[in-house]
Enzyme design. Sequence first.
Site, mmCIF file in Angstrom:
data_model
loop_
_atom_site.group_PDB
_atom_site.id
_atom_site.type_symbol
_atom_site.label_atom_id
_atom_site.label_comp_id
_atom_site.label_asym_id
_atom_site.label_seq_id
_atom_site.Cartn_x
_atom_site.Cartn_y
_atom_site.Cartn_z
ATOM 1 N N HIS A 17 -15.582 -23.743 24.344
ATOM 2 C CA HIS A 17 -14.232 -24.114 24.803
ATOM 3 C C HIS A 17 -14.312 -25.233 25.851
ATOM 4 O O HIS A 17 -13.556 -26.188 25.810
ATOM 5 C CB HIS A 17 -13.522 -22.915 25.448
ATOM 6 C CG HIS A 17 -13.204 -21.786 24.516
ATOM 7 N ND1 HIS A 17 -13.533 -20.483 24.797
ATOM 8 C CD2 HIS A 17 -12.572 -21.751 23.325
ATOM 9 C CE1 HIS A 17 -13.114 -19.692 23.819
ATOM 10 N NE2 HIS A 17 -12.526 -20.430 22.911
ATOM 11 N N LYS A 41 -2.827 -8.482 19.956
ATOM 12 C CA LYS A 41 -4.273 -8.723 19.859
ATOM 13 C C LYS A 41 -4.970 -8.042 21.025
ATOM 14 O O LYS A 41 -4.667 -8.342 22.172
ATOM 15 C CB LYS A 41 -4.517 -10.244 19.907
ATOM 16 C CG LYS A 41 -5.625 -10.714 18.999
ATOM 17 C CD LYS A 41 -5.620 -12.226 18.913
ATOM 18 C CE LYS A 41 -6.939 -12.764 18.400
ATOM 19 N NZ LYS A 41 -6.947 -14.215 18.274
ATOM 20 N N ARG A 90 -15.296 -25.329 14.368
ATOM 21 C CA ARG A 90 -16.731 -25.046 14.406
ATOM 22 C C ARG A 90 -17.367 -25.215 13.035
ATOM 23 O O ARG A 90 -18.399 -25.827 12.890
ATOM 24 C CB ARG A 90 -16.979 -23.606 14.868
ATOM 25 C CG ARG A 90 -16.988 -23.456 16.340
ATOM 26 C CD ARG A 90 -16.764 -22.018 16.729
ATOM 27 N NE ARG A 90 -15.437 -21.582 16.327
ATOM 28 C CZ ARG A 90 -14.868 -20.483 16.745
ATOM 29 N NH1 ARG A 90 -15.518 -19.672 17.528
ATOM 30 N NH2 ARG A 90 -13.647 -20.183 16.372
ATOM 31 N N SER A 128 -16.025 -16.332 21.464
ATOM 32 C CA SER A 128 -15.818 -15.289 22.478
ATOM 33 C C SER A 128 -16.278 -13.932 21.942
ATOM 34 O O SER A 128 -16.818 -13.110 22.682
ATOM 35 C CB SER A 128 -14.334 -15.210 22.860
ATOM 36 O OG SER A 128 -13.887 -16.438 23.375
HETATM 37 P P1 ADP Z 1 -7.938 -18.224 18.926
HETATM 38 O O1 ADP Z 1 -7.070 -19.264 19.544
HETATM 39 O O2 ADP Z 1 -8.056 -18.383 17.432
HETATM 40 O O3 ADP Z 1 -7.667 -16.822 19.370
HETATM 41 P P2 ADP Z 1 -10.143 -18.938 20.688
HETATM 42 O O4 ADP Z 1 -9.400 -18.701 21.927
HETATM 43 O O5 ADP Z 1 -11.504 -18.311 20.617
HETATM 44 O O6 ADP Z 1 -9.449 -18.516 19.369
HETATM 45 O O7 ADP Z 1 -10.340 -20.502 20.483
HETATM 46 C C1 ADP Z 1 -9.354 -21.460 20.761
HETATM 47 C C2 ADP Z 1 -9.713 -22.744 20.036
HETATM 48 O O8 ADP Z 1 -11.009 -23.181 20.423
HETATM 49 C C3 ADP Z 1 -9.774 -22.606 18.493
HETATM 50 O O9 ADP Z 1 -9.282 -23.801 17.937
HETATM 51 C C4 ADP Z 1 -11.237 -22.448 18.202
HETATM 52 O O10 ADP Z 1 -11.562 -22.914 16.906
HETATM 53 C C5 ADP Z 1 -11.832 -23.344 19.282
HETATM 54 N N1 ADP Z 1 -13.197 -22.955 19.599
HETATM 55 C C6 ADP Z 1 -13.669 -21.739 19.931
HETATM 56 N N2 ADP Z 1 -15.003 -21.742 20.125
HETATM 57 C C7 ADP Z 1 -15.404 -23.026 19.898
HETATM 58 C C8 ADP Z 1 -16.676 -23.705 19.906
HETATM 59 N N3 ADP Z 1 -17.798 -23.041 20.152
HETATM 60 N N4 ADP Z 1 -16.683 -25.026 19.636
HETATM 61 C C9 ADP Z 1 -15.536 -25.691 19.356
HETATM 62 N N5 ADP Z 1 -14.315 -25.114 19.310
HETATM 63 C C10 ADP Z 1 -14.244 -23.806 19.575
#
Ligand code: ADP
Length: 166
Positions: A17, A41, A90, A128
């Site tokens: 992130h 969630k 990713r 996460s």
């Molecule tokens: P969500 O919003 O689907 O609940 P997250 O909070 O984990 O998921 O992720 C928010 C955004 O960050 C999403 O677009 C996810 O694809 C992206 N993201 C999460 N981990 C990574 C990573 N390691 N590299 C690049 N983007 C990521």
Amino acid sequence: MRIAIYPGSFDPITLGHLDVIKRSAKIADLLIIGVLNNNAKRALFTADERVELIQRVIRDIPNVQVEAFAGLTIDYARERGASLLVRGLRAVTDFEYELQIAQTNHKLAPEIDTVFFTTSVQYSYLSSSIVKEIASFGGDIRQLLPECIVQTVYDKYIGGSMDGSK
Ligand code: ADP
């Protein structure tokens, strides 16, 4: 002023992130990280806790802010006057889901565009959920998270149940 929103769960924020945050902050005057407060969630950290963790991490990045939000992302983006939504990709597995959301959002709010940042290779496996899985077994998460939040994530498991439901 170009305002971008980076919405997500961030439960907790990872180095993946943070990589997207640093890169997307360069294409916006103001980047607002929107922590989705979604009761449906089950999250390990409350929305307020997730905001606080992110605050620690972004302290030194001048044009980035963080806050919690609920409801539709586009409604929130409009409220904040944002013209861009930031998401990360990713792997192919992210693509179908992200495409569907981006296209739906564009239909509902044509003035707002989604921009995607492809992950830096070293974080392509990182999520996460993986971090929580490893932390719940007391494994080493130091290379997966910003240093300033590592202990807080461990503490969550030591102090509570081991299945992430606390
Ligand atoms: P969500 O919003 O689907 O609940 P997250 O909070 O984990 O998921 O992720 C928010 C955004 O960050 C999403 O677009 C996810 O694809 C992206 N993201 C999460 N981990 C990574 C990573 N390691 N590299 C690049 N983007 C990521």
